[in-house]
Write a protein that holds these residues in place. Sequence first.
Motif, PDB file in Angstrom:
ATOM      1  N   UNK A   1       0.840  -1.198   0.000  1.00  0.00           N
ATOM      2  CA  UNK A   1       0.000   0.000   0.000  1.00  0.00           C
ATOM      3  C   UNK A   1       0.878   1.252   0.000  1.00  0.00           C
ATOM      4  N   UNK A   2       1.937   1.234   0.770  1.00  0.00           N
ATOM      5  CA  UNK A   2       2.860   2.367   0.795  1.00  0.00           C
ATOM      6  C   UNK A   2       3.463   2.612  -0.585  1.00  0.00           C
ATOM      7  N   UNK A   3       3.817   1.552  -1.276  1.00  0.00           N
ATOM      8  CA  UNK A   3       4.392   1.686  -2.617  1.00  0.00           C
ATOM      9  C   UNK A   3       3.369   2.270  -3.588  1.00  0.00           C
ATOM     10  N   UNK A   4       2.108   1.842  -3.476  1.00  0.00           N
ATOM     11  CA  UNK A   4       1.055   2.396  -4.347  1.00  0.00           C
ATOM     12  C   UNK A   4       0.826   3.878  -4.052  1.00  0.00           C
ATOM     13  N   UNK A   5       0.841   4.237  -2.772  1.00  0.00           N
ATOM     14  CA  UNK A   5       0.681   5.644  -2.399  1.00  0.00           C
ATOM     15  C   UNK A   5       1.841   6.487  -2.927  1.00  0.00           C
ATOM     16  N   UNK A   6       3.046   5.963  -2.835  1.00  0.00           N
ATOM     17  CA  UNK A   6       4.220   6.685  -3.332  1.00  0.00           C
ATOM     18  C   UNK A   6       4.123   6.895  -4.844  1.00  0.00           C
ATOM     19  N   UNK A   7       3.670   5.872  -5.561  1.00  0.00           N
ATOM     20  CA  UNK A   7       3.513   5.999  -7.014  1.00  0.00           C
ATOM     21  C   UNK A   7       2.456   7.048  -7.354  1.00  0.00           C
ATOM     22  N   UNK A   8       1.351   7.029  -6.637  1.00  0.00           N
ATOM     23  CA  UNK A   8       0.297   8.025  -6.863  1.00  0.00           C
ATOM     24  C   UNK A   8       0.812   9.422  -6.539  1.00  0.00           C
ATOM     25  N   UNK A   9       1.558   9.543  -5.450  1.00  0.00           N
ATOM     26  CA  UNK A   9       2.105  10.844  -5.051  1.00  0.00           C
ATOM     27  C   UNK A   9       3.077  11.379  -6.095  1.00  0.00           C
ATOM     28  N   UNK A  10       3.905  10.513  -6.667  1.00  0.00           N
ATOM     29  CA  UNK A  10       4.830  10.965  -7.722  1.00  0.00           C
ATOM     30  C   UNK A  10       4.048  11.547  -8.893  1.00  0.00           C
ATOM     31  N   UNK A  11       2.958  10.883  -9.253  1.00  0.00           N
ATOM     32  CA  UNK A  11       2.122  11.368 -10.346  1.00  0.00           C
ATOM     33  C   UNK A  11       1.478  12.707  -9.964  1.00  0.00           C
ATOM     34  N   UNK A  12       0.969  12.800  -8.752  1.00  0.00           N
ATOM     35  CA  UNK A  12       0.344  14.030  -8.267  1.00  0.00           C
ATOM     36  C   UNK A  12       1.346  15.185  -8.263  1.00  0.00           C
ATOM     37  N   UNK A  13       2.524  14.941  -7.744  1.00  0.00           N
ATOM     38  CA  UNK A  13       3.570  15.967  -7.653  1.00  0.00           C
ATOM     39  C   UNK A  13       3.913  16.507  -9.043  1.00  0.00           C
ATOM     40  N   UNK A  14       4.051  15.615 -10.000  1.00  0.00           N
ATOM     41  CA  UNK A  14       4.373  16.040 -11.367  1.00  0.00           C
ATOM     42  C   UNK A  14       3.209  16.814 -11.985  1.00  0.00           C
TER      43      UNK A  14
END
Length: 122
Positions: free
Chosen positions: A71-84
């Motif tokens: 779940x942490x890895x999925x959140x990190x991936x989503x956050x990278x997309x959000x940040x960009x």
Amino acid sequence: MKKSETGRRGEELALNWLLAHGLTLRDRNWRGGHKELDLVMESAERVHVVEVKTLTPPLQHQPFEKVDAAKQARLAAAARQYIAQRQVRKEVQFDIVSVVLDDADPTIEYIPEAFYPIRSKY
């Protein structure tokens, strides 16, 4: 209460708690493809990616324990997309709000900097 109702109620309680403690809402239920971030909040210093986990008694474990490595890895991936996408320039931290919906009195536990993301396949 259905699982979706439980989640919505917990998220609303978490949001109100965070607002009362000085954070500002940037986004709620942000979606990027199949990825989702529950709450994206902001303080003066940083952007907070907040995962909200809600359970009802009787409990076999605490809600925050459901935020495992996958779940942490999925959140990190989503956050990278959000940040960009949103061109975030502040430091980002990952927080968890753990909510237990007891009939008498809900319990809210805020865990700032709950984890530090690592890159993964997600």
